[in-house]
Scaffold this motif. Structure first.
Motif, PDB file in Angstrom:
ATOM      1  N   LEU A 103       0.868  -1.287  -0.030  1.00 30.12           N
ATOM      2  CA  LEU A 103       0.065   0.048   0.037  1.00 30.12           C
ATOM      3  C   LEU A 103       0.710   1.138  -0.124  1.00 30.12           C
ATOM      4  CD1 LEU A 103      -2.849  -0.925   2.629  1.00 30.12           C
ATOM      5  CD2 LEU A 103      -3.354  -0.496   0.031  1.00 30.12           C
ATOM      6  N   LEU A 104       1.879   1.328   1.077  1.00 22.90           N
ATOM      7  CA  LEU A 104       2.699   2.502   0.844  1.00 22.90           C
ATOM      8  C   LEU A 104       3.325   2.705  -0.452  1.00 22.90           C
ATOM      9  CD1 LEU A 104       4.116   1.991   4.532  1.00 22.90           C
ATOM     10  CD2 LEU A 104       2.438   3.757   3.602  1.00 22.90           C
ATOM     11  N   ALA A 105       3.931   1.640  -1.149  1.00 23.69           N
ATOM     12  CA  ALA A 105       4.496   1.446  -2.464  1.00 23.69           C
ATOM     13  C   ALA A 105       3.644   2.203  -3.554  1.00 23.69           C
ATOM     14  CB  ALA A 105       4.953   0.299  -2.793  1.00 23.69           C
ATOM     15  N   LEU A 106       2.245   1.735  -3.497  1.00 25.42           N
ATOM     16  CA  LEU A 106       1.237   2.128  -4.382  1.00 25.42           C
ATOM     17  C   LEU A 106       1.056   3.903  -3.997  1.00 25.42           C
ATOM     18  CD1 LEU A 106      -0.862   1.892  -6.608  1.00 25.42           C
ATOM     19  CD2 LEU A 106      -2.384   1.049  -4.548  1.00 25.42           C
ATOM     20  N   ARG A 107       1.148   4.073  -2.930  1.00 24.97           N
ATOM     21  CA  ARG A 107       0.764   5.609  -2.474  1.00 24.97           C
ATOM     22  C   ARG A 107       2.002   6.291  -3.047  1.00 24.97           C
ATOM     23  NH1 ARG A 107       0.713   7.416   3.531  1.00 24.97           N
ATOM     24  NH2 ARG A 107       2.928   6.957   3.409  1.00 24.97           N
ATOM     25  N   ASP A 108       3.242   6.083  -2.773  1.00 25.05           N
ATOM     26  CA  ASP A 108       4.459   6.801  -3.421  1.00 25.05           C
ATOM     27  C   ASP A 108       4.384   6.771  -5.034  1.00 25.05           C
ATOM     28  OD1 ASP A 108       5.228   6.809  -0.866  1.00 25.05           O
ATOM     29  OD2 ASP A 108       6.696   5.403  -1.097  1.00 25.05           O
TER      30      ASP A 108
ATOM     31  N   ARG B 293      -1.290  20.931  -9.027  1.00 24.93           N
ATOM     32  CA  ARG B 293      -1.381  21.890  -8.237  1.00 24.93           C
ATOM     33  C   ARG B 293      -2.636  21.777  -7.516  1.00 24.93           C
ATOM     34  NH1 ARG B 293       1.778  24.088 -12.063  1.00 24.93           N
ATOM     35  NH2 ARG B 293       3.935  24.945 -11.473  1.00 24.93           N
ATOM     36  N   SER B 294      -3.520  21.131  -7.729  1.00 23.67           N
ATOM     37  CA  SER B 294      -4.676  20.766  -6.965  1.00 23.67           C
ATOM     38  C   SER B 294      -4.652  20.170  -5.679  1.00 23.67           C
ATOM     39  CB  SER B 294      -5.879  20.330  -7.885  1.00 23.67           C
ATOM     40  OG  SER B 294      -5.541  18.849  -8.121  1.00 23.67           O
ATOM     41  N   ILE B 295      -5.784  19.837  -5.225  1.00 25.80           N
ATOM     42  CA  ILE B 295      -5.734  18.831  -3.891  1.00 25.80           C
ATOM     43  C   ILE B 295      -5.780  17.520  -4.347  1.00 25.80           C
ATOM     44  CG2 ILE B 295      -6.745  20.667  -2.343  1.00 25.80           C
ATOM     45  CD1 ILE B 295      -9.429  18.830  -2.621  1.00 25.80           C
ATOM     46  N   ALA B 296      -5.518  17.078  -5.397  1.00 23.24           N
ATOM     47  CA  ALA B 296      -5.356  15.817  -6.068  1.00 23.24           C
ATOM     48  C   ALA B 296      -4.260  15.014  -5.195  1.00 23.24           C
ATOM     49  CB  ALA B 296      -5.323  15.541  -7.480  1.00 23.24           C
ATOM     50  N   THR B 297      -3.237  15.612  -5.033  1.00 24.72           N
ATOM     51  CA  THR B 297      -2.227  15.107  -4.375  1.00 24.72           C
ATOM     52  C   THR B 297      -2.482  14.587  -2.841  1.00 24.72           C
ATOM     53  OG1 THR B 297      -0.552  16.081  -5.827  1.00 24.72           O
ATOM     54  CG2 THR B 297       0.146  15.321  -3.438  1.00 24.72           C
ATOM     55  N   ARG B 298      -3.122  15.478  -2.330  1.00 22.23           N
ATOM     56  CA  ARG B 298      -3.565  15.199  -0.984  1.00 22.23           C
ATOM     57  C   ARG B 298      -4.795  13.867  -0.803  1.00 22.23           C
ATOM     58  NH1 ARG B 298      -5.843  20.737   1.432  1.00 22.23           N
ATOM     59  NH2 ARG B 298      -5.942  19.314   3.370  1.00 22.23           N
ATOM     60  N   ILE B 299      -5.620  14.118  -1.883  1.00 21.35           N
ATOM     61  CA  ILE B 299      -6.668  13.011  -1.908  1.00 21.35           C
ATOM     62  C   ILE B 299      -6.029  11.633  -2.310  1.00 21.35           C
ATOM     63  CG2 ILE B 299      -8.573  12.147  -3.464  1.00 21.35           C
ATOM     64  CD1 ILE B 299      -9.164  14.990  -4.216  1.00 21.35           C
ATOM     65  N   ALA B 300      -4.948  11.799  -3.148  1.00 28.96           N
ATOM     66  CA  ALA B 300      -4.112  10.374  -3.445  1.00 28.96           C
ATOM     67  C   ALA B 300      -3.394   9.970  -2.368  1.00 28.96           C
ATOM     68  CB  ALA B 300      -3.187  10.392  -4.681  1.00 28.96           C
ATOM     69  N   GLY B 301      -2.965  10.925  -1.372  1.00 28.93           N
ATOM     70  CA  GLY B 301      -2.097  10.285  -0.299  1.00 28.93           C
ATOM     71  C   GLY B 301      -3.004   9.713   0.744  1.00 28.93           C
TER      72      GLY B 301
ATOM     73  N   LEU C   7      -5.746   7.725  -0.064  1.00 29.65           N
ATOM     74  CA  LEU C   7      -6.465   6.495  -0.888  1.00 29.65           C
ATOM     75  C   LEU C   7      -6.257   5.546  -0.131  1.00 29.65           C
ATOM     76  CD1 LEU C   7      -6.316   7.476  -4.703  1.00 29.65           C
ATOM     77  CD2 LEU C   7      -8.290   7.512  -3.104  1.00 29.65           C
ATOM     78  N   ILE C   8      -5.292   5.296   0.435  1.00 27.55           N
ATOM     79  CA  ILE C   8      -5.107   3.840   1.170  1.00 27.55           C
ATOM     80  C   ILE C   8      -5.963   3.888   2.395  1.00 27.55           C
ATOM     81  CG2 ILE C   8      -2.814   3.266   0.150  1.00 27.55           C
ATOM     82  CD1 ILE C   8      -1.391   4.175   2.803  1.00 27.55           C
ATOM     83  N   GLU C   9      -6.393   4.834   2.911  1.00 28.00           N
ATOM     84  CA  GLU C   9      -7.046   5.012   4.035  1.00 28.00           C
ATOM     85  C   GLU C   9      -8.763   5.062   3.625  1.00 28.00           C
ATOM     86  OE1 GLU C   9      -8.193   7.952   7.749  1.00 28.00           O
ATOM     87  OE2 GLU C   9      -6.428   8.150   6.542  1.00 28.00           O
TER      88      GLU C   9
ATOM     89  N   ARG D 250      -9.216   1.268  -7.738  1.00 25.67           N
ATOM     90  CA  ARG D 250      -9.191  -0.281  -7.880  1.00 25.67           C
ATOM     91  C   ARG D 250      -7.875  -0.839  -7.477  1.00 25.67           C
ATOM     92  NH1 ARG D 250     -14.255  -2.219  -8.459  1.00 25.67           N
ATOM     93  NH2 ARG D 250     -15.533  -0.971  -9.643  1.00 25.67           N
ATOM     94  N   HIS D 251      -6.922  -0.112  -7.626  1.00 21.01           N
ATOM     95  CA  HIS D 251      -5.487  -0.555  -6.823  1.00 21.01           C
ATOM     96  C   HIS D 251      -5.345  -0.794  -5.615  1.00 21.01           C
ATOM     97  CE1 HIS D 251      -4.315   0.489 -11.082  1.00 21.01           C
ATOM     98  NE2 HIS D 251      -4.706   1.633 -10.963  1.00 21.01           N
ATOM     99  N   VAL D 252      -5.998   0.115  -4.799  1.00 21.15           N
ATOM    100  CA  VAL D 252      -5.707   0.033  -3.222  1.00 21.15           C
ATOM    101  C   VAL D 252      -6.868  -1.182  -2.870  1.00 21.15           C
ATOM    102  CG1 VAL D 252      -6.480   1.066  -1.370  1.00 21.15           C
ATOM    103  CG2 VAL D 252      -5.268   2.377  -2.784  1.00 21.15           C
ATOM    104  N   MET D 253      -8.132  -1.291  -3.593  1.00 19.67           N
ATOM    105  CA  MET D 253      -9.009  -2.425  -3.328  1.00 19.67           C
ATOM    106  C   MET D 253      -8.426  -3.566  -3.556  1.00 19.67           C
ATOM    107  SD  MET D 253     -11.468  -0.891  -1.651  1.00 19.67           S
ATOM    108  CE  MET D 253     -12.351  -2.312  -1.345  1.00 19.67           C
ATOM    109  N   GLU D 254      -7.700  -3.804  -4.674  1.00 20.14           N
ATOM    110  CA  GLU D 254      -7.032  -5.245  -4.892  1.00 20.14           C
ATOM    111  C   GLU D 254      -6.042  -5.631  -4.045  1.00 20.14           C
ATOM    112  OE1 GLU D 254      -5.625  -4.550  -8.843  1.00 20.14           O
ATOM    113  OE2 GLU D 254      -7.401  -4.723  -9.725  1.00 20.14           O
ATOM    114  N   ILE D 255      -5.257  -4.861  -3.271  1.00 21.88           N
ATOM    115  CA  ILE D 255      -4.274  -5.059  -2.215  1.00 21.88           C
ATOM    116  C   ILE D 255      -4.938  -5.250  -0.860  1.00 21.88           C
ATOM    117  CG2 ILE D 255      -2.389  -4.072  -0.949  1.00 21.88           C
ATOM    118  CD1 ILE D 255      -1.485  -2.435  -3.175  1.00 21.88           C
TER     119      ILE D 255
END
Length: 291
Positions: free
Chosen positions: A205-210, A222-230, A232-234, A282-287
């Motif tokens: 999960l941490l590797a996927l987040r990175d 430059r949007s909040i997409a980075t914060r959302i992605a960070g 996603l594992i939660e 889906r990537h998070v859910m698969e893990i």
């Protein structure tokens, strides 16, 4: 988990049980901050666990007031494989002794104490319904209470489920012939193997987040997409309104960020309703589903 969101208005029995378990788990962590694992704590959790299910009854949220037995649906008590203590004084005293023991047996190794406490709890079978789920939740709470876990990340249920018959046999063997060593070996093997599985899952999960954050950096987002992605594992399933509230931004800003995540294939839309348009990684859910 996906069904938990998409079926909210008319949840199936299975979805209701899952949702109740998550609510009970969340509540247990709050209760554990101010009180030990105890009868009162478990009674509150059992009430949450069976709410709106077939297991809800007149004695929900309290030590059972009727006899139960284990041995197959539709069978009589004479054919039962195991009959726990009857309701009343014997059961009340048993639960009281169990509660005192798990909180005072400090000379015993914590993992052994958890294993013995689990056997004792399941043998008492103190509630009319939900004893298996409550018992597994108690395992996690004891591990946290004794400082062996910081977060409830060890899901022993997924290890026990494919070994259900052996699990029941090991518990019964302790009651029938005192085979405690065999039970301890079985239980502790489960803890060790599931701990290793969980550790590997967390690394994935941490590797996927990175990886997701690198994609956004390369896209010069430059949007909040980075914060959302960070996060996603939660929270791998969400809607735009929740994003707006969580990050204190406008609905339009949240919508733009989610659109960016979709463009990079980090999330996808699920459900067809505009009223309840959900997004999932889906990537998070698969893990997570590998646990």
């Amino acid at each position: 988990m996906e069904a938990d969101y998409l079926d909210e208005k008319a949840p199936s029995a299975q979805v209701r049980e899952v949702r109740n378990y998550l609510d009970a788990a969340d509540r247990s962590l709050e209760l554990l901050k101010t009180r030990p694992v105890s009868r009162r704590l478990l009674e509150e959790l059992q009430l949450i666990l069976v709410k709106g299910t077939r297991g809800e009854a007149y004695d929900s949220g309290q030590i059972r007031q009727r006899q139960v037995f284990i041995g197959g649906s539709g069978r009589s008590v004479q054919d039962a494989r195991f009959v726990p203590p009857p309701p009343g004084e014997a059961l009340d005293e048993g639960v009281s002794s169990w509660e005192k023991w798990i909180n005072t047996a400090e000379r015993i190794h914590p993992l052994v104490r958890v294993a013995l406490g689990h056997y004792q709890f399941e043998t008492l079978h103190p509630f009319s319904d939900g004893n298996g789920r409550i018992g597994r939740l108690v395992v996690t709470l004891q591990l946290i209470d004794q400082g062996l876990l910081d977060y409830p990340v060890l899901n022993l249920a997924s290890w026990l489920e494919p070994r259900r018959d052996e699990y029941i046999d090991r518990l019964l063997a302790v009651s029938q012939r005192g085979a405690m060593d065999d039970w301890l070996a079985f239980f502790l093997r489960g803890v060790a193997e599931q701990a290793e599985t969980t550790t590997n899952t967390m690394k994935d999960l941490l590797a996927l987040r990175d990886s997701m954050l690198n994609q956004l950096r390369e896209a010069k987002d430059r949007s909040i997409a980075t914060r959302i992605a960070g996060d996603l594992i939660e929270t791998p399933i969400f809607d735009v309104a929740t994003v707006a509230r969580r990050y204190a931004v406008t609905h339009q800003a949240a919508s733009n960020a989610v659109r960016k995540l979709k463009e990079l294939n980090l999330v996808e839309q699920v459900g067809q309703s505009d009223y309840k348009r959900l997004y999932i990684s889906r990537h998070v859910m698969e893990i997570l589903n590998s646990l």
